[in-house]
Enzyme design. Sequence first.
Site, PDB file in Angstrom:
ATOM      1  N   LYS A 116      13.130 -23.166 -70.688  1.00  0.00           N
ATOM      2  CA  LYS A 116      13.437 -22.997 -72.157  1.00  0.00           C
ATOM      3  C   LYS A 116      14.186 -23.775 -72.674  1.00  0.00           C
ATOM      4  O   LYS A 116      15.356 -24.084 -72.152  1.00  0.00           O
ATOM      5  CB  LYS A 116      13.786 -21.432 -72.366  1.00  0.00           C
ATOM      6  CG  LYS A 116      13.904 -21.168 -73.596  1.00  0.00           C
ATOM      7  CD  LYS A 116      14.359 -19.829 -74.128  1.00  0.00           C
ATOM      8  CE  LYS A 116      14.466 -19.473 -75.508  1.00  0.00           C
ATOM      9  NZ  LYS A 116      14.841 -17.982 -75.833  1.00  0.00           N
TER      10      LYS A 116
ATOM     11  N   SER B 118      12.132 -15.004 -78.431  1.00  0.00           N
ATOM     12  CA  SER B 118      12.163 -16.470 -78.502  1.00  0.00           C
ATOM     13  C   SER B 118      11.655 -17.349 -77.421  1.00  0.00           C
ATOM     14  O   SER B 118      11.449 -18.602 -77.458  1.00  0.00           O
ATOM     15  CB  SER B 118      13.578 -16.825 -79.126  1.00  0.00           C
ATOM     16  OG  SER B 118      14.497 -16.590 -77.924  1.00  0.00           O
TER      17      SER B 118
ATOM     18  N   SER C 151      14.007 -11.153 -75.871  1.00  0.00           N
ATOM     19  CA  SER C 151      13.417 -12.606 -75.963  1.00  0.00           C
ATOM     20  C   SER C 151      12.401 -13.085 -74.783  1.00  0.00           C
ATOM     21  O   SER C 151      11.718 -13.954 -74.548  1.00  0.00           O
ATOM     22  CB  SER C 151      14.257 -13.562 -76.332  1.00  0.00           C
ATOM     23  OG  SER C 151      14.628 -13.648 -77.640  1.00  0.00           O
TER      24      SER C 151
END
Length: 445
Positions: free
Chosen positions: A63, A138, A162
């Site tokens: 990420k 996210s 997330s």
Amino acid sequence: MGAESSVSRTEACLERIARLDPDLRAFITVTGETALDAARTADVATREGRNTGLLHGVPIAVKDCIDVAGVRCTHGSAFFADNIATADAPVVARLRAAGAVLIGKTNMHEFAYGGTTQNAVFGGCRNPWDMTRIPGGSSGGSAVAIAAGMAEGALGSDTASSIRMPAALTGTTGLRPTGGSVSADGVLPVSPPHDTVGPMARNVGGVARIQAVILDEISAAPHGVTPAGLLCRLDDGVSGLRIAVPDDFFFSEADPGVAEAVLAAARVLEERGAHLVTSAIPGAAEVQANMMPVLFADAASFHRERLATEPETFSAGVRNRLRPGLDMTAIDYAERLRWLEAWRTRCDAFFDDEADAMITPAVPITAPVIQDDANLTFVSSRLSRFCWAWAAARAPALSVPCGFAEGLPIGMQIGSGRWQDARVLAIGHAYQQATDWHRITPDLA
């Protein structure tokens, strides 16, 4: 995470990225050449009879809020669009040491502050099951990379939901580990007491291997958690475990198709020897309302100077969600913290006395259609509704695929007490041994 050469596996991922990612937008940066170099090194080691670690030659995505030395780390924002990380975050260093091939940095909600991964700077990420829908966030890019076969595993981060939310919405598997069990150094902060890095993969076995690699052994050892233990206990099964199925808002506020799929999954665990108990933790429905203001204040504190000097550089949705945190009083913040401390105490007692684990839907609905920024707060809040309880408890929670509704994946959330990550993984693994939901992939031909 197969047995063929690392180069062929990495090339297959890169081919799918080149073919699919212009539409899916799972990646912000692809590190193709360095990935192939690492894959060749792994294959040389294999030919010489050397295994470099648990992730030897495995293509892993990271990420884009986690530092990878020499690679752009944007945090999904215009502020850091040209930022190059100077050192690996500890979790990335651990991946490298275990032989992983780092294939790229994945798309995310701006500053990890939203649940849709509709990124105004780098493009909205799309759900591979239906490209008119969001993948959740996210960590949406990490989930999509796995679902679409563009990586065999990934790192995400989870403050409130997330990792688990996008895993549920994309039919992948994701773990929020016990708070403090994985280093957050070199990772964008949102709410430091609640932030954690965690693993995502197609199945629980892959998740467990990544978690074993990134585990902070110094923090975990006093609690009896070790990398070897996480893996050795995968086959513990569920026989004799008390698994709570709450009769509160977790099911009453879920869409019927989602609730039915999770209840059917509970019956699978019962058939494998688990004892299902109807039991709930008082106050679960109130966690989101008490933790969200703390998260808002913590995030606003981190972005305070940027909000004051360059507010227009934020996307409108993220800016509007950050600003309320500036108005929180110290008294209100303290009161919320006291409430959350009491919640953690209740959770600890529940998993000591009443149940070994609890299962709920991970997300109350299937993936919504992409909408504009005006709907960000509503969509993110509803999608994350069932995930806050575990984040506030700083306890482990795992999302595993457990069915479909109208062609869209559904995730079952498995939670337990703090430092019971091995138990959560074992329950998820037992479920996946009995079902095939995690093997079903979207048709992207």
